[in-house]
Design a protein around this motif. Structure first.
Motif, short mmCIF file in Angstrom:
data_model
loop_
_atom_site.label_atom_id
_atom_site.label_comp_id
_atom_site.label_asym_id
_atom_site.label_seq_id
_atom_site.Cartn_x
_atom_site.Cartn_y
_atom_site.Cartn_z
N GLU B 20 3.67 -8.12 16.12
CA GLU B 20 3.48 -8.90 14.89
C GLU B 20 2.73 -10.18 15.19
OE1 GLU B 20 7.14 -9.60 12.86
OE2 GLU B 20 7.34 -7.49 12.26
N ILE B 21 1.80 -10.50 14.29
CA ILE B 21 1.11 -11.79 14.38
C ILE B 21 1.44 -12.55 13.11
CG2 ILE B 21 -1.12 -12.93 14.52
CD1 ILE B 21 -2.26 -10.45 15.79
N ALA B 22 1.97 -13.75 13.27
CA ALA B 22 2.26 -14.59 12.11
C ALA B 22 0.95 -15.17 11.61
CB ALA B 22 3.23 -15.70 12.49
N GLU B 25 0.16 -18.53 5.53
CA GLU B 25 1.03 -18.41 4.36
C GLU B 25 2.11 -17.37 4.54
OE1 GLU B 25 -1.98 -17.43 1.63
OE2 GLU B 25 -3.03 -19.32 2.01
N GLY B 26 2.71 -17.39 5.72
CA GLY B 26 3.84 -16.50 5.96
C GLY B 26 3.49 -15.02 6.00
N ARG B 27 2.18 -14.71 5.96
CA ARG B 27 1.79 -13.30 6.05
C ARG B 27 2.04 -12.78 7.45
NH1 ARG B 27 -3.37 -10.70 4.20
NH2 ARG B 27 -3.84 -11.07 6.38
N VAL B 28 2.46 -11.57 7.55
CA VAL B 28 2.66 -10.99 8.87
C VAL B 28 1.69 -9.82 9.05
CG1 VAL B 28 4.25 -9.77 10.36
CG2 VAL B 28 5.06 -11.68 8.98
N ASP B 284 -6.65 -3.95 5.35
CA ASP B 284 -6.12 -5.23 5.80
C ASP B 284 -4.76 -4.99 6.43
OD1 ASP B 284 -5.08 -7.71 6.10
OD2 ASP B 284 -5.53 -8.40 4.07
N LEU B 285 -4.63 -5.36 7.71
CA LEU B 285 -3.37 -5.05 8.42
C LEU B 285 -2.18 -5.82 7.85
CD1 LEU B 285 -4.54 -4.86 12.14
CD2 LEU B 285 -3.82 -3.00 10.65
N GLY B 286 -2.44 -6.83 7.04
CA GLY B 286 -1.35 -7.57 6.44
C GLY B 286 -0.98 -7.02 5.07
N ASP B 287 -1.73 -6.05 4.61
CA ASP B 287 -1.52 -5.54 3.25
C ASP B 287 -1.87 -4.05 3.22
OD1 ASP B 287 -1.10 -5.39 0.58
OD2 ASP B 287 -3.05 -6.22 0.01
N LEU B 288 -1.00 -3.25 3.82
CA LEU B 288 -1.30 -1.82 3.98
C LEU B 288 -0.87 -1.03 2.75
CD1 LEU B 288 -0.11 -1.48 7.66
CD2 LEU B 288 -2.45 -1.18 6.84
#
Ligand SMILES: Nc1ncnc2c1ncn2[C@@H]1O[C@H](COP(=O)(O)OP(=O)(O)OP(=O)(O)O)[C@@H](O)[C@H]1O
Ligand SMILES: [Mg+2]
Lengths: 305, 331
Positions: B20-22, B25-28, B284-288
């Motif tokens: 995980e990469i922080a 805006e708190g997105r992971v 987008d790896l933060g929004d799969l």
């Protein structure tokens, strides 16, 4: 390599001569020194005699040639103000400045690089933040203002340090600090950013891959690479520091070259100004050469280019 | 190699690895999600996928050299049967450069510009044991010979900027194999090189496997590279392994539409003309998307693909793909 140094030295001689010519002409166009030196009621004969004695009645090119001829025998003429050889006047004031500048520069370099290292090592932490904040503060405060505030606080209010002069170890503290703070802040910031840049580099990643310890990476690799921009900056800062001595020495009444130059400019003491400029220009040019040679020592990419 | 080393059939056995990469805006962002793969002893495994699908992050997790912002949040990384994720930093440093070597993408920035080639090889030889200077020098020359560098003794006193990219990558490889590692990880080792040199460096890696028996994990986005030297392949998409298997089986019978698309985009002859690419962008790896991550770009996707995560299908005992259509003989 020797070829390169010789070429640079040749260039240096030409540059120094150019600077000398410039200052020679400029001082002579800034007013008649005879009128300044002699009493108000001096007769025309007295004025003419004064000019003749100091060779000021000749055409400027002739004066310049005479000056150059004198230079070959280290005869730079006589100070108009002190009635002593100009070189002697300069050499007498030089040690005070060299001491002060060297002290300030070495301190700025050692403390600056160390604090930069600490800031980079603890990046983002409180030490880093306070170091960076004070660096910005120091760099935004003018030299003379720091000097005056320091005198007010430490000399006038607290009475810890003498206000001016060069008498005993305590008298060095304020002038040296005043000179040192700006280069210290600059060197510190450069060290920090250069270390951080190397720490993020691919070759540091590869060093970790090799199993090299963080300590060894920092001291052996990152510091050495970071030194390259720090050396460049330090040369620049030492040059600036020499300029800073003029103001600092004047404020603290420091009997050095800087205050002598100001006095000599005000009283149009041409011979002293000329030797002073010759000395300072030579120093700055040699400094640049030294920085370039230092690059060659540290960076093999330059050595072979 | 230490005598105690257990001879597991797999040098590297990764299960459930999640990174995980922080982000802002708190997105992971999860550049690796529940990764499971293995590297067989003495085999060359290719990790293939488009840019940004988490290949480098996977390799760096194995080395325990993730950037400060990234963290392994789950899984095990068994190297010779021992979990690297539970090792102390000191123990990990003793493994890096000794039991696991790594080669990076751009050899022109992989070495410290201020030290000679000889110094940098020597440093590697000083890290994991004591050897007299004369033996280290002899070993350095031997290593440079092993990676095919002509006149090795002359190289020792040269600086990185004096060598070409191909030669530098050989030096990097020499350092990576200095202690006869069990595993060599190569992260796009040829991408920064001239096409003619690329093949030479790939052949060198194959040669090292043959002579040293080192297992190799090679990261690439080019199926041509994989076909050239790999025994096994693992295809990654958006932080997941979507297909694994022996190179022949995957070539003959690609189980995942993404694998097929990658193969088509790299089998077109090199040279003129535009580079064929897969239509669309990786997600987008933060929004799969909720279902299969490849569904938005997949020619076969239907409702089910968009909503439900696909199963892992065995196409043979050693070939599997994670797709609703795997094994159904795509048309
Ligand atoms: N330092 C970082 N901070 C935040 N996100 C990062 C960082 N480094 C990488 N990422 C994210 O992690 C994802 C995976 O990156 P990774 O470098 O593993 O991709 P890759 O498959 O190696 O791609 P490439 O072929 O370009 O090397 C990327 O989508 C990127 O957005
Ligand atoms: Mg990568």
């Amino acid at each position: 390599m020797t070829n390169y140094i010789l070429k640079r030295l040749g260039l240096a001689v030409i540059t120094v001569l150019g600077v000398l010519l410039l200052i020679f002409v400029a001082t002579r166009m800034s007013g008649d020194v005879a009128l300044l030196m002699l009493p108000q009621d001096a007769s025309d004969e007295q004025i003419a005699a004064y000019r003749a004695r100091h060779g000021l009645d000749r055409a400027i090119p002739v004066q310049f040639l005479n000056f150059m001829r004198g230079m070959l025998t280290l005869d730079f003429g006589e100070s108009l103000r002190y009635q002593r050889p100009a070189l002697e006047v300069i050499l007498q004031r030089l040690p005070a400045t060299v001491e002060l500048a060297l002290m300030a520069f070495v301190l700025a370099l050692v403390v600056g690089v160390s604090l930069g290292l600490v800031a980079a090592y603890y990046r983002g932490g409180w030490a880093d933040r306070s170091i960076r904040t004070s660096a910005v503060l120091l760099q935004s405060m003018p030299n003379f203002w720091i000097a005056i505030m320091a005198i007010l606080l430490f000399a006038v209010m607290l009475r810890w340090l003498p206000t001016s002069g060069r008498d005993g170890a305590a008298s060095y503290i304020m002038p040296a600090m005043t000179l040192m703070l700006f280069p210290l802040a600059a060197i510190m910031r450069m060290t920090r950013s250069a270390i951080l840049e190397t720490i993020e580099s691919e070759y540091v990643k590869f060093l970790r891959i090799k199993g090299v310890s963080e300590g060894r990476i920092l001291w052996r690799h990152a510091l050495r690479n970071a030194l390259i921009p720090v050396i460049a900056l330090s040369g620049l800062q030492l040059g600036n520091l020499m300029g800073g001595t003029v103001i600092t020495e004047t404020i603290f009444n420091w009997p050095g070259l800087g205050s002598l130059m100001i006095e000599s400019f005000i009283s149009r003491d041409y011979p002293v100004i000329q030797v002073g400029v010759l000395l300072i220009a030579t120093f700055l040019i040699l400094l640049n050469l030294a920085v370039d040679l230092l690059f060659c020592v540290v960076d093999p990419r330059i050595r072979y280019a | 190699m230490s005598s105690q080393e257990k001879l597991e059939p797999f040098v590297l056995d990764v299960a459930g690895l999640t990174v995980e990469i922080a982000g802002r805006e708190g997105r992971v962002v999860r550049p690796a999600r529940d990764l499971t793969f293995r590297v067989g002893r003495g085999r060359v495994v290719g990790v293939i996928g488009e840019s940004g699908c988490g290949k480098s992050m996977t390799a760096l997790s194995v080395m325990r050299l993730l950037p400060a912002s990234a963290k392994v949040t789950g899984g095990t990384v068994l190297f010779n049967g021992e979990d690297l994720l539970t090792k102390s930093p000191r123990a990990m440093r003793a493994i890096r450069g000794k039991s696991i070597g790594m080669v990076l993408q751009d050899p022109s920035v992989s070495l410290d510009p201020l030290f000679t080639i000889g110094d940098q090889i020597d440093e590697a030889l000083c890290m994991h044991g004591r050897m007299p200077a004369a033996r280290r020098r002899a070993r350095a020359i031997e290593l440079l010979e092993a990676v095919g560098i002509p006149a090795p003794q002359d190289r020792l006193t040269q600086y990185p900027h004096e060598l070409s990219g191909g030669m530098l990558q050989r030096v990097v490889a020499a350092i990576a194999i200095a202690w006869n590692p069990a595993l060599l990880i190569a992260d796009e080792p040829t991408t920064a090189l001239d096409p003619t040199i690329q093949v030479q460096v790939l052949d060198l890696l194959g040669h090292l496997r043959d002579t040293l028996g080192v297992s190799i994990m090679i990261i690439t986005h080019d199926f041509g590279v994989a076909a050239h030297i790999c025994d096994d392949i693992m295809v990654m998409y958006a932080g997941e392994v979507v297909e694994t298997g022996p190179v022949r089986q995957i070539f003959d019978n690609p189980g995942h539409p993404y694998t097929r698309a990658l193969m088509e985009s790299s089998t077109v002859p090199k040279g003129k003309g535009r580079l064929p690419t897969i239509e669309g962008q990786p997600p987008d790896l933060g929004d799969l998307p909720p279902g299969c991550a490849f569904a938005p770009r997949c020619p076969l996707a239907n409702e089910q693909c968009h909503h439900a995560a696909p199963p892992r299908i065995q196409l043979s005992d050693i070939h599997q793909a994670t797709c609703w259509y795997a094994g159904e003989g795509m048309t």
